[in-house]
Design a protein around this motif. Sequence first.
Motif, PDB file in Angstrom:
ATOM      1  N   VAL A   1       1.913  -2.324  -5.926  1.00 19.06           N
ATOM      2  CA  VAL A   1       1.496  -1.297  -5.106  1.00 19.06           C
ATOM      3  C   VAL A   1       0.137  -0.850  -5.351  1.00 19.06           C
ATOM      4  O   VAL A   1      -0.189  -0.777  -6.415  1.00 19.06           O
ATOM      5  N   ASN A   2      -0.601  -0.508  -4.612  1.00 22.51           N
ATOM      6  CA  ASN A   2      -2.125  -0.325  -4.637  1.00 22.51           C
ATOM      7  C   ASN A   2      -2.332   1.176  -5.794  1.00 22.51           C
ATOM      8  O   ASN A   2      -3.530   1.140  -6.013  1.00 22.51           O
ATOM      9  N   VAL A   3      -1.489   2.006  -6.112  1.00 17.66           N
ATOM     10  CA  VAL A   3      -1.884   2.674  -7.135  1.00 17.66           C
ATOM     11  C   VAL A   3      -1.795   2.183  -8.425  1.00 17.66           C
ATOM     12  O   VAL A   3      -2.249   2.758  -9.572  1.00 17.66           O
TER      13      VAL A   3
ATOM     14  N   VAL B   1       0.818  -1.166  -0.096  1.00 12.86           N
ATOM     15  CA  VAL B   1      -0.089   0.102   0.081  1.00 12.86           C
ATOM     16  C   VAL B   1       0.824   1.151  -0.077  1.00 12.86           C
ATOM     17  O   VAL B   1       2.028   1.142   0.380  1.00 12.86           O
ATOM     18  N   THR B   2       0.499   2.340  -0.415  1.00 13.39           N
ATOM     19  CA  THR B   2       1.101   3.692  -0.492  1.00 13.39           C
ATOM     20  C   THR B   2       1.089   4.280   0.767  1.00 13.39           C
ATOM     21  O   THR B   2       2.129   5.030   1.011  1.00 13.39           O
TER      22      THR B   2
ATOM     23  N   VAL C   1       9.082  -0.794  -4.527  1.00 11.72           N
ATOM     24  CA  VAL C   1       7.918   0.090  -3.961  1.00 11.72           C
ATOM     25  C   VAL C   1       8.183   1.155  -3.006  1.00 11.72           C
ATOM     26  O   VAL C   1       8.968   0.944  -2.256  1.00 11.72           O
ATOM     27  N   ILE C   2       7.348   2.298  -3.188  1.00 14.18           N
ATOM     28  CA  ILE C   2       7.520   3.203  -2.006  1.00 14.18           C
ATOM     29  C   ILE C   2       6.268   3.225  -1.321  1.00 14.18           C
ATOM     30  O   ILE C   2       5.037   3.127  -1.539  1.00 14.18           O
ATOM     31  N   SER C   3       6.427   3.354  -0.148  1.00 14.15           N
ATOM     32  CA  SER C   3       5.202   3.867   0.835  1.00 14.15           C
ATOM     33  C   SER C   3       5.494   5.238   1.725  1.00 14.15           C
ATOM     34  O   SER C   3       6.597   5.370   2.127  1.00 14.15           O
TER      35      SER C   3
ATOM     36  N   MET D   1       7.713   9.594   7.288  1.00 15.36           N
ATOM     37  CA  MET D   1       8.572   8.506   6.858  1.00 15.36           C
ATOM     38  C   MET D   1       8.471   8.308   5.622  1.00 15.36           C
ATOM     39  O   MET D   1       7.442   8.361   5.030  1.00 15.36           O
ATOM     40  N   ARG D   2       9.437   7.725   4.743  1.00 17.51           N
ATOM     41  CA  ARG D   2       9.238   7.364   3.597  1.00 17.51           C
ATOM     42  C   ARG D   2      10.125   5.843   3.732  1.00 17.51           C
ATOM     43  O   ARG D   2      11.067   5.623   4.105  1.00 17.51           O
ATOM     44  N   MET D   3       9.361   4.654   3.038  1.00 21.01           N
ATOM     45  CA  MET D   3       9.817   3.292   2.683  1.00 21.01           C
ATOM     46  C   MET D   3      10.173   3.028   1.281  1.00 21.01           C
ATOM     47  O   MET D   3       9.273   3.251   0.515  1.00 21.01           O
TER      48      MET D   3
END
Length: 493
Positions: A352-354, A83-84, A391-393, A405-407
Amino acid sequence: MPASRFHSLYSPWLFPLACICLLAFLPAGCSEGEHNTPLRPNILFILSDQQHYQAWGGEDASFKTPSLDRLARESRRFSHAFVTAPQCSPSRASIYTGLYPHKTGIPGNTGSTLADGSRITGLKRGIRTAGSYFRKAGYFTGYIGKWHLGPVGDHGQDYDFAAFDTIRGGDATTDEEKTRKALEFLAQRPNNRPFALFLNYREPHNIYDYGWKHPPEPLPELAAGMSLPDSYYREDPSTKPRAQTQYMETGPVQRFLHADEIIWKSYRGYYRQRVAHFDQQLNRILAALKEHKLNESTIVLVTSDHGDMDARHRLVYKGPFMYEQLVRVPLIVRVPQAFGGQPAGIDHDLTVNVDLLPTMLEFAGLRVNGLDGSSLVPRLTGKAHDTADFVISQYQNKQKWNHPMRMIRTPGFKYVDHLEGMDELYDLRNDPEELVNLALDASSADIMHRLGDHLEQWLKQHQDPFHQLSATDPEGRPVAPRKVSQARGYRDR
């Protein structure tokens, strides 16, 4: 192509050709009762709330989900679906717009307070959601259940059948009522138009009924036979960001901090009960599809907006962390053979969910520029496709507490950049439980720098204002930026 367009083909010499074309689009083996199958697929999108990637019987036998298990056996399952954002509003905004949270105007839950004192109110003006695209394309559209994206406003006009639940922080409608509305939608749908139904359930979010409003009490019938995860026993808070401990010391969550094991086991048992309740509703919807002879004309997607900590790392609910149990969710997609569906199986590549909205739009014959996601249609139909390197969250805040935060998550590693405080780095192949924080190990500098560089490039490419954000304490008071990481060569900054 809508069925009405075939009327122009009814000339003596074109009629056989028309029949051949029509048969080519009809599902194989359909009965006489299914001959009104639309040439474009129906879309049935089902969203649970707070269901982590292992929270179903196919991953963990302690979950009793026969309906989801059966659907998975008939579908393509994405084992690494992310998920984002590990929160309701920003993640749902990404699902329904195809954009990352920082672009939608909803970087955190609606109603929460940003570091500058302003509130997150809802979607930015001009942002389109799924119903807008599908209705304009001639679909009969429906939205049922939790919205959590601020005022519905003009978005309500995008749905022919609307049953929004819009109270802040959740919804008041029972899942049984949502199912009843969905059955009503299926019964009322016009036969000459494909449909797109977005069905949003509350479960298993009702895990908050255990221990949030009232102190948690032992539930022996639910705790019986329940084990606790390895990370419950082995977690070392001193090697993890301070935010993790702060979360457990704040508000109702602190009731679990020093609770006996039976309380934690009761929590896990209660969570499994809530997941089972979602599965019961899913069973009714899938049975209705079969009853209306829609199985061969409907693409079914089932996923969740984020996960739940489920006692891992001695944490409950959701908060300022990026553990797999929060950012990784089930994603099961059943595509009928008529629309290119492949045999059931598992796709292990990252998504990722986008990606969900572009996927649904492409199946409907629509392509929309400017979305952040990539369609999964090639992966669902057996065509050549590119795989994502990472992927990025994103995470912004919880109520008044801003802890950006950024993952970045690759197939083998996860790096979490905390705007303030200790960073995190995990070798997921050797440490799938995310127990050893390699950000404290100078020997991990190379991999951490490499992931950090990829993240920085992504931030610039997507105009993510991460470095311009501010951090606060749980009460909303500003805190001075401070970074802790041996691997990246700084201790205070």
